[in-house]
Design a protein around this motif. Structure first.
Motif: not given
Length: 451
Positions: A359, A362-363, A366, A407-408, A410-411, A414-415
């Motif tokens: 996670g 990924c954050r 991203r 998780r991938w 999710y982030w 948020r791009r």
């Protein structure tokens, strides 16, 4: 007693490094009670070159700031000077640079040590000659940081032994801050029993007393093995070989009423007893045994677990629980034929830590191109399978890759200020950039396959 005659100074030896190590090992095996008085003469420039070849080149720099590339620029000269300082006693062990990295859930940190590159090379050379001796002494119950042995071999030995005993009572050992509390006096006395070579012992003493550099100040340590040092795992194995392995084999086993086994990987160990009374007797004396050598068992993490084979059609162990070792939870399940069998699955803490790292990655990444993110995640997932892909753990692997996908997504959502990515859209993305499906790499039914 000397193992081999040295060569005349300045005359290259025709004996290869591997041949030297084989001869050392042969003589050490033939004379298990012998105290080796001469090892350093085997370490010449060719030996240091082999140690250099075996040393990782991509590690962080130590207190001198020198990289492996910089050291290699004048390799011949650097190794010649290193050899002269080592043999003459003028070698000064530099302090170890200490940094702290997140531990567990990230709220705590643990210190790691970073030696200089040259220090790593010399430690590797000393480890090579010491391993040739001590590999003849170490017992089969020990698996950590030994040539030709691995964590999966320890897990297999534990699985086979537990199945053979039909379960029983498992004593999980947890030594508090082991690598920081190894007593130097006891360690020296253990070394005295096998190696008294002055040059080698002097170098070990310097590494033990080198200290750590943190916050601009050097702190000398009175206990512990060299942080981050190549030689640290070997010294730790020597220590626990005497404190635990030999004691259990020679003093404990003959006094037990039933069968038992010990499996140790570095400072992680499990003892399995067929008899409950044997297990409780050993548990009572273990704190005193470890305390004698300056070690302390963790009062909460060291525990005795009832792990008897389930009776009849009951799938649960008689004690109602399992135990953990090397990142796996061991529990009773049923085979395809309906028989009780010990199974292993990824321990909850291990899974949580792995997913947290995914996670965080990924954050942080991203905004990178999707193809680059996918390539990196594929490597991480395959790396996870490479360790946790053992027989019976397919469900945990499936859960892991599903959570990685979550998780991938999710982030990625948020791009660019977005807050969501519909699953339909993400499913189309996964068809183009699929993650590797679960794979059993280490099977009890076949030899290991490549991940």
């Amino acid at each position: 007693m000397e193992l081999l005659e040295g060569t005349m100074p300045g005359i290259p030896s025709p004996t290869s490094v591997s041949t030297k190590l084989q001869k050392i090992a042969k003589l050490a095996k033939e004379a298990p009670e012998m105290v080796v008085t001469s090892l350093a003469h085997h370490i010449d420039e060719a030996f240091l070159k082999e140690a250099y070849r075996c040393t990782r080149k991509d590690g962080a720099v130590g207190v001198d700031g020198q990289t492996a590339v910089e050291y290699a620029a004048n390799l011949e000269g650097n190794l010649e000077q290193l050899l002269n300082r080592f043999k003459s006693g003028r070698y000064r062990a530099p302090a170890v640079r200490r940094v702290r990295i997140p531990k567990g859930d990230g709220h705590k940190t643990r210190p790691i040590g970073i030696p200089t590159f040259e220090d790593k090379v010399l430690q590797r050379a000393v480890v090579m000659v010491l391993e040739a001796v001590y590999e003849q002494d170490f017992l089969d119950c020990s698996y950590g940081f030994r040539p030709g042995r691995s964590a999966h071999m320890a897990l297999e030995a534990l699985w086979k032994g537990t199945m053979d005993l039909g379960g029983g009572w498992v004593l999980e050992l947890d030594i508090e801050s082991f690598f920081d509390t190894v007593d130097h006096g006891h360690l020296r006395s253990f070394l005295d029993q096998r190696v008294s070579d002055g040059v080698v012992r002097r170098a070990i003493g310097k590494w033990l007393n080198a200290g750590v550099l943190e916050g601009g100040a050097i702190r000398r340590t009175q206990a512990g093995t060299p942080q981050g040092g190549v030689i640290s795992p070997l010294l730790a194995n020597i220590y626990l070989h005497h404190v635990l392995d030999v004691w259990f084999a020679e003093a404990v086993m003959p006094r037990l009423n039933a069968r038992a086994l010990l499996v140790r990987y570095a400072d992680d160990a499990a003892l399995v007893f067929e008899s409950e009374s044997d297990a409780k007797r050993v548990l009572r004396v273990l704190p005193k045994r470890f305390g004698k050598y300056g070690l302390r068992l963790h009062p909460d993490k060291t525990r005795l677990v009832e792990f008897r084979r389930p009776l009849g059609g009951d799938r649960r162990p008689s004690g109602g629980g399992g135990f953990s070792m090397l990142g796996f939870t061991h529990y009773w399940g049923t085979s395809r034929k309906g028989r009780p069998v010990v199974k292993r699955k990824t321990a909850a803490k291990s899974l949580s830590r792995a997913l947290k790292r995914i996670g965080q990655w990924c954050r942080k990444n991203r905004h990178q191109p999707l193809a680059d993110q996918h390539a990196a995640l594929v490597r991480k997932v395959r790396g996870h399978y490479g360790y946790f892909g053992i027989t019976g753990n397919a469900q945990s692997l499936s859960n892991f890759v599903r959570q990685v996908e979550r998780r991938w997504r999710y982030w990625l959502a948020r791009r660019g200020g977005r807050r969501t990515m519909p699953w339909e859209r993400f499913s189309r993305l996964l068809k183009r950039y699929p993650l590797p499906p679960p794979r059993i790499v280490h099977s009890v039914y076949r030899r290991s396959a490549k991940p």
